[in-house]
Design a protein around this motif. Structure first.
Motif, PDB file in Angstrom:
ATOM      1  N   UNK A 132       0.810  -1.219   0.000  1.00 17.11           N
ATOM      2  CA  UNK A 132       0.000   0.000   0.000  1.00 17.11           C
ATOM      3  C   UNK A 132       0.840   1.265   0.000  1.00 17.11           C
ATOM      4  N   UNK A 133       1.983   1.212   0.661  1.00 17.59           N
ATOM      5  CA  UNK A 133       2.800   2.413   0.780  1.00 17.59           C
ATOM      6  C   UNK A 133       3.200   2.969  -0.571  1.00 17.59           C
ATOM      7  N   UNK A 134       3.342   2.108  -1.579  1.00 16.30           N
ATOM      8  CA  UNK A 134       3.932   2.545  -2.840  1.00 16.30           C
ATOM      9  C   UNK A 134       2.914   3.058  -3.852  1.00 16.30           C
ATOM     10  N   UNK A 135       1.654   3.039  -3.508  1.00 15.85           N
ATOM     11  CA  UNK A 135       0.620   3.513  -4.427  1.00 15.85           C
ATOM     12  C   UNK A 135       0.802   4.998  -4.732  1.00 15.85           C
ATOM     13  N   UNK A 136       0.883   5.830  -3.698  1.00 14.86           N
ATOM     14  CA  UNK A 136       0.996   7.270  -3.919  1.00 14.86           C
ATOM     15  C   UNK A 136       2.353   7.643  -4.499  1.00 14.86           C
ATOM     16  N   UNK A 137       3.384   6.864  -4.178  1.00 13.08           N
ATOM     17  CA  UNK A 137       4.693   7.162  -4.750  1.00 13.08           C
ATOM     18  C   UNK A 137       4.705   6.897  -6.251  1.00 13.08           C
ATOM     19  N   UNK A 138       4.086   5.809  -6.675  1.00 11.10           N
ATOM     20  CA  UNK A 138       3.964   5.551  -8.115  1.00 11.10           C
ATOM     21  C   UNK A 138       3.188   6.669  -8.805  1.00 11.10           C
ATOM     22  N   UNK A 139       2.163   7.134  -8.141  1.00 11.75           N
ATOM     23  CA  UNK A 139       1.364   8.222  -8.703  1.00 11.75           C
ATOM     24  C   UNK A 139       2.208   9.483  -8.871  1.00 11.75           C
TER      25      UNK A 139
ATOM     26  N   UNK B 299       5.531   9.633  -9.126  1.00 10.27           N
ATOM     27  CA  UNK B 299       6.524   9.403 -10.183  1.00 10.27           C
ATOM     28  C   UNK B 299       5.886   9.537 -11.573  1.00 10.27           C
ATOM     29  N   UNK B 300       4.646   9.092 -11.696  1.00  9.10           N
ATOM     30  CA  UNK B 300       3.967   9.164 -12.990  1.00  9.10           C
ATOM     31  C   UNK B 300       3.800  10.600 -13.457  1.00  9.10           C
ATOM     32  N   UNK B 301       3.634  11.519 -12.523  1.00 14.19           N
ATOM     33  CA  UNK B 301       3.409  12.925 -12.876  1.00 14.19           C
ATOM     34  C   UNK B 301       4.691  13.739 -12.885  1.00 14.19           C
ATOM     35  N   UNK B 302       5.827  13.101 -12.750  1.00 14.12           N
ATOM     36  CA  UNK B 302       7.094  13.829 -12.678  1.00 14.12           C
ATOM     37  C   UNK B 302       7.403  14.509 -14.019  1.00 14.12           C
TER      38      UNK B 302
ATOM     39  N   UNK C   1      10.444   7.562 -13.966  1.00 17.29           N
ATOM     40  CA  UNK C   1      11.618   6.696 -14.041  1.00 17.29           C
ATOM     41  C   UNK C   1      11.197   5.233 -14.099  1.00 17.29           C
ATOM     42  N   UNK C   2      12.127   4.367 -14.377  1.00 18.70           N
ATOM     43  CA  UNK C   2      11.877   2.926 -14.285  1.00 18.70           C
ATOM     44  C   UNK C   2      11.959   2.539 -12.807  1.00 18.70           C
ATOM     45  N   UNK C   3      10.897   1.900 -12.310  1.00 19.61           N
ATOM     46  CA  UNK C   3      10.808   1.546 -10.890  1.00 19.61           C
ATOM     47  C   UNK C   3      10.884   0.032 -10.730  1.00 19.61           C
TER      48      UNK C   3
ATOM     49  N   UNK D 135       3.934   3.857 -15.808  1.00 22.91           N
ATOM     50  CA  UNK D 135       5.232   3.859 -15.129  1.00 22.91           C
ATOM     51  C   UNK D 135       5.929   2.531 -15.406  1.00 22.91           C
ATOM     52  N   UNK D 136       7.116   2.515 -15.995  1.00 23.93           N
ATOM     53  CA  UNK D 136       7.850   1.251 -16.186  1.00 23.93           C
ATOM     54  C   UNK D 136       8.117   0.608 -14.828  1.00 23.93           C
TER      55      UNK D 136
END
Length: 541
Positions: free
Chosen positions: A288-295, A297-300, A305-307, A341-342
């Motif tokens: 769950x922690x990584x949901x908002x981080x992926x979001x 990164x997607x808007x960067x 980046x490749x995650x 996001x890759x």
């Protein structure tokens, strides 16, 4: 929501729960103002389901100022998974044939323990005679006559009687713990019997906490080591039920969201210019922690980046999820695909005690972030194991030369403390937690009872009843963690002002008795005057 977050459950809880995660602002990578961090409010008690939302596949894309929902058939994250973390079979040899402790619904799980009651009655008969019906009066008479004064002094007896007359649960608990320390079995069992009449899982915070602390005292008095788990008449809730309780805790209290947001903010800041990012999560739970981080990164600006995420976990979290780490990998992969996001996921299905360098899949050309969220306090240190897995993991991580390491831990001192100081610290810490539960869930609410029993009570029982390798709840204050990180070769990573502002916005949705404080390079979330969770970040020195 003014000063409180009110919770009203759905009548039927879907197998997949939607975790409402505070989104990281994608503008973390730019210099836009902080107004876009505004927290969207969800209707009280409402669970958003993917089935009722428009989106791509099993997920929906939301803007940075919206609430992002994430389907999960397991627990909402690391602390929730690890709140009843069992001793690892490889770190705790005596645990092999025993199940974790989970209190049942009675005020004390040992109420119906016929053997214990029989022994107590036998002691009463020996001391007071078979016709005595009021044990408190009997002890009062003993004190007045001066006969058979046990290790408690005469004035202490008077104080205990006064505590009982005033029904002072807290003080009677402390007196009972002291009697256990002094091996005064007669007094301990007398006070346990009195406490049973004073505690309740649907009472005030001290009455509820007292019910579980009493369970721990009874278990400690009755046995030790792995046999404690047999003494407690506990049953593990069904996976779907456990998920429900964990999700409710995630929603009604800000502790977990605070930890995730602060850690994610440090990682996003450290990785803002990187094209390939590798995140190692030492207790991934549901991911769950990584949901908002992926979001975020997607808007960067310039593209995501490749995650690559390496998720480490154990069998208990697998039970809560209803399956292995492949469930987490599939969900995060679908979400990353929706966000364009890759993404790669690497599963490591072992406990932290067993992690070695070869398990981590380190690759050249990747910027590394390591996440320790509510996890390290479960690792045995030098006071338990000659291997000292707590410091071993820090040295292992230092050798990987990560750009950032995040630490989120409960601000509590229970690791090496002797039993009585540990009992007092447990009482003080969990009293604040139980008080905070009162703000959002009524005392008689079944969901609140289940949350406390299955998400908090087992920690309490483990802290009180267990010693050695059997005691897996071993919290340390941030000062001690700071010493460990420094000795391992780390230095503090600066806090993000923007992330701190976002967390303050999050807390506006909760009771104003929660407080956020920044000091000595760390963030502390507390309830009134008690620090409960500390968060900080580190980099190689």
């Amino acid at each position: 929501m003014s000063n409180s977050l009110y919770y009203q459950p759905k009548r039927e809880v879907d197998t997949h729960f939607m975790l409402q995660c505070q989104p990281l602002n994608p503008q973390l990578y730019s210099n836009l103002n902080t107004e876009s961090y505004a927290t969207s409010k969800t209707s009280p008690g409402q669970y958003n389901t993917l089935e009722s939302s428009s989106g791509i596949g099993s997920y929906m894309m939301l803007s940075s100022a919206s609430t992002l929902t994430f389907a999960s058939s397991g627990s909402p994250g690391s602390l929730l998974d690890s709140s009843s973390y069992p001793p690892d079979q490889h770190c705790s040899p005596d645990y092999a044939n025993n199940s974790p402790v989970t209190p049942v619904s009675n005020s004390c799980v040992t109420d119906d323990c016929s053997d214990l009651k029989w022994k107590l009655r036998e002691l009463e008969n020996v001391m007071l005679g078979p016709d005595t019906t009021d044990i408190t009066d009997g002890y009062s008479n003993m004190i007045k006559s001066g006969s058979h004064v046990t290790p408690l002094e005469m004035d202490s007896w008077g104080k205990v009687i006064e505590m009982l007359a005033c029904k002072d649960v807290k003080q009677v608990l402390v007196a009972c713990a002291r009697a256990v320390v002094e091996n005064d079995q007669l007094v301990a069992q007398w006070l346990m019997d009195e406490l049973r009449q004073m505690v309740s899982v649907s009472g005030s915070p001290i009455q509820r906490l007292g019910a579980y602390m009493l369970e721990g005292l009874v278990a400690r008095q009755a046995s030790s080591g792995s046999s404690i788990y047999k003494a407690l008449k506990s049953k593990e809730p069904a996976s779907a039920d456990l998920l429900s309780y964990l999700h409710i805790l995630f929603e009604v209290c800000p502790y977990i969201k605070f930890g995730y947001m602060s850690a994610n903010g440090a990682i996003a800041e450290a990785m803002k210019n990187e094209r390939r990012v590798h995140i190692i999560d030492f207790q991934i739970g549901q991911g769950t922690q990584w949901v908002t981080l992926l979001q975020a990164f997607a808007a960067r600006p310039g593209g995501a980046p490749h995650i690559r995420v390496t998720g480490i976990d154990d069998s208990y979290s697998a039970y809560a999820r209803g399956g292995g780490l492949n469930i987490v990998g599939q969900r995060l992969s679908r979400l990353a695909q929706a966000f364009k996001v890759p993404f790669e996921f690497h599963a490591v299905d072992i406990s932290g005690c067993r992690v070695q360098l070869k398990d981590l899949g380190i690759q050249r050309g990747e910027a590394l972030a390591v996440n320790f969220a509510f996890m390290l306090h479960h690792m045995p240190d030098e006071s338990v194991s000659t291997e000292n897995h707590r410091d071993r993991l820090l040295r292992l991580v230092k050798g990987l030369n990560p750009k950032v390491v995040t630490l989120v831990e409960q601000e509590c001192n229970t690791n090496t403390a002797a039993f009585l100081p540990r009992f007092l610290e447990t009482l003080d810490y969990y009293m604040a937690m139980f008080e905070s539960m009162d703000v959002t869930l009524p005392r008689v609410h079944k969901d609140r009872i289940n949350v406390e029993q299955h998400c908090l009570a087992r920690d309490v029982v483990n802290l009180i009843a267990c010693e050695g390798a059997e005691r897996v709840e071993r919290h340390e204050l941030l000062g001690k963690w700071r010493s460990r990180f420094t000795m391992a070769g780390f230095k503090p990573y600066p806090l993000s002002v923007l992330v701190n502002s976002t967390i303050k916005t999050l807390l506006r949705n909760y009771c104003d008795r929660y407080r956020l404080e920044e000091r000595d390079g760390a963030l502390y979330l507390g309830w009134m005057n008690r620090d409960l969770v500390a968060s900080c970040a580190w980099q190689c020195s």
